[in-house]
Design an enzyme around this catalytic site. Structure first.
Site, short mmCIF file in Angstrom:
data_model
loop_
_atom_site.label_atom_id
_atom_site.label_comp_id
_atom_site.label_asym_id
_atom_site.label_seq_id
_atom_site.Cartn_x
_atom_site.Cartn_y
_atom_site.Cartn_z
N GLU A 141 0.87 -1.18 -0.02
CA GLU A 141 0.08 0.13 0.12
C GLU A 141 0.82 1.31 0.05
O GLU A 141 0.51 2.39 -0.85
CB GLU A 141 -0.90 -0.14 1.00
CG GLU A 141 -2.17 -1.14 1.29
CD GLU A 141 -2.75 -1.18 0.08
OE1 GLU A 141 -3.11 0.14 -0.54
OE2 GLU A 141 -3.15 -2.36 -0.43
N GLU A 216 -1.16 -2.97 -9.60
CA GLU A 216 -1.41 -4.01 -8.55
C GLU A 216 0.12 -4.80 -8.51
O GLU A 216 0.79 -5.29 -7.58
CB GLU A 216 -2.37 -4.87 -8.53
CG GLU A 216 -3.53 -3.92 -8.16
CD GLU A 216 -3.49 -3.21 -6.85
OE1 GLU A 216 -2.88 -3.79 -6.06
OE2 GLU A 216 -4.03 -2.04 -6.66
#
Length: 305
Positions: A141, A216
């Site tokens: 993250e 991602e």
């Protein structure tokens, strides 16, 4: 912002191309609305207002929607401790830290830049992961923040939001408008607005998902390289993906609007077509990439060629 996260030129290039293409679509969209609605001021004010609101308040909107709240180091010492260590290692500003009281195991980062970023984890994620696994997820993250793709995906999703709102506005205007508004010319104009908006939504949908899937993989790689423990991130992915499949469908639907921001999508097992339009690569693809990084780093237990 400079940090020790491994730079990703391909991600940067994809973000630039995506924003350029979305910008072109956005200009055409606004021009079409001005022609069809015959009000430059109305269209510009609404578009600028919504863009500004999404850019400046995206973190608050996301936290509110996910029932998140900011927490101090006294309230969540372990979570703050992990983020403190990762930020020191990455040489980056510490984001605000939030908790979402949801059983759905997930995490996300949001905010317009590194100085206004928030990293939020659910209590369901904390309960399921070991410290090393949680560290891998948080490194993933934080890499989104360091690479600035959180801000890009926030702005990119704006166009789809606008297009969706216009479709609804045009539909209800046609459905509930006064008698004078429902003449033939107005009906044609409203139909044209809905058609243009639907096309814009479809284009933005595809562009955002193409960028989201790559970002991602980039975050997996950057996070794994920062911690030097790709196997811990792979273990977290496997746990979270397996547990999400057991979450009630109603709870998943509530969270699906934020899939582009999540560590892993709030979806049960899907069809091949659904996976094609997913915001994330398949679990198999992500685990394969992490296995390659593990071998590259010579991590104990990794597969070698």
């Amino acid at each position: 912002m400079h940090s020790r996260f491994e730079p990703d030129r391909q991600l940067t290039a994809r973000m630039v191309v995506t924003m350029f293409l979305l910008g072109l679509v956005y200009v055409v969209f606004i021009a079409a609305l001005i022609v069809l609605l015959k009000s430059v001021v109305l269209v510009v004010v609404i578009a600028a207002g919504l863009l500004g609101a999404q850019y400046w308040f995206s973190d608050r909107i996301a936290l509110y929607a996910m029932h998140g709240r900011l927490v101090t180091a006294d309230e969540q010492p372990q979570l703050h401790g992990v983020i403190d260590r990762l930020c020191a290692t990455a040489d980056m500003p510490k984001p605000r830290v939030a908790i979402s009281d949801m059983d759905l195991p997930n995490a996300f980062a949001t905010g317009r830049n590194a100085n206004h970023a928030v990293v939020c984890v659910t209590t369901g994620l904390q309960r399921r992961l070991t410290t090393e696994e949680l560290e891998g997820v948080l490194a993933h993250e934080l890499s989104h923040v360091a690479h600035r793709d959180v801000a890009v995906i926030t702005i990119a999703s704006f166009l789809g939001v606008i297009a969706g709102l216009v479709v609804r506005f045009a539909f209800y205007s046609q459905l509930f408008g006064g008698r004078d508004q429902r003449d033939q010319n107005t009906a044609v104009a409203l139909a044209a607005v809905m058609a243009v908006s639907a096309l814009v939504y479809a284009l933005s949908f595809l562009l955002i998902r193409a960028l989201s899937r790559y970002r991602e993989l980039a975050a997996d790689r950057a996070g794994a390289m920062l911690t030097a423990k790709p196997s811990a991130l792979a273990s977290a992915l496997t746990k979270v993906s397996g547990d999400i499949a057991r979450i009630p469908t109603q709870d998943l639907r509530t969270a699906q609007a934020f899939n582009a921001f999540f560590f892993t999508p709030a979806l049960g097992p899907g069809t091949a077509l659904a996976n094609l339009f997913s915001t994330h690569p398949s679990l198999e693809r992500r685990l394969e990439a992490l296995a390659e990084i593990s071998a590259e780093l010579g991590e104990p237990g990794s597969r070698t060629a």
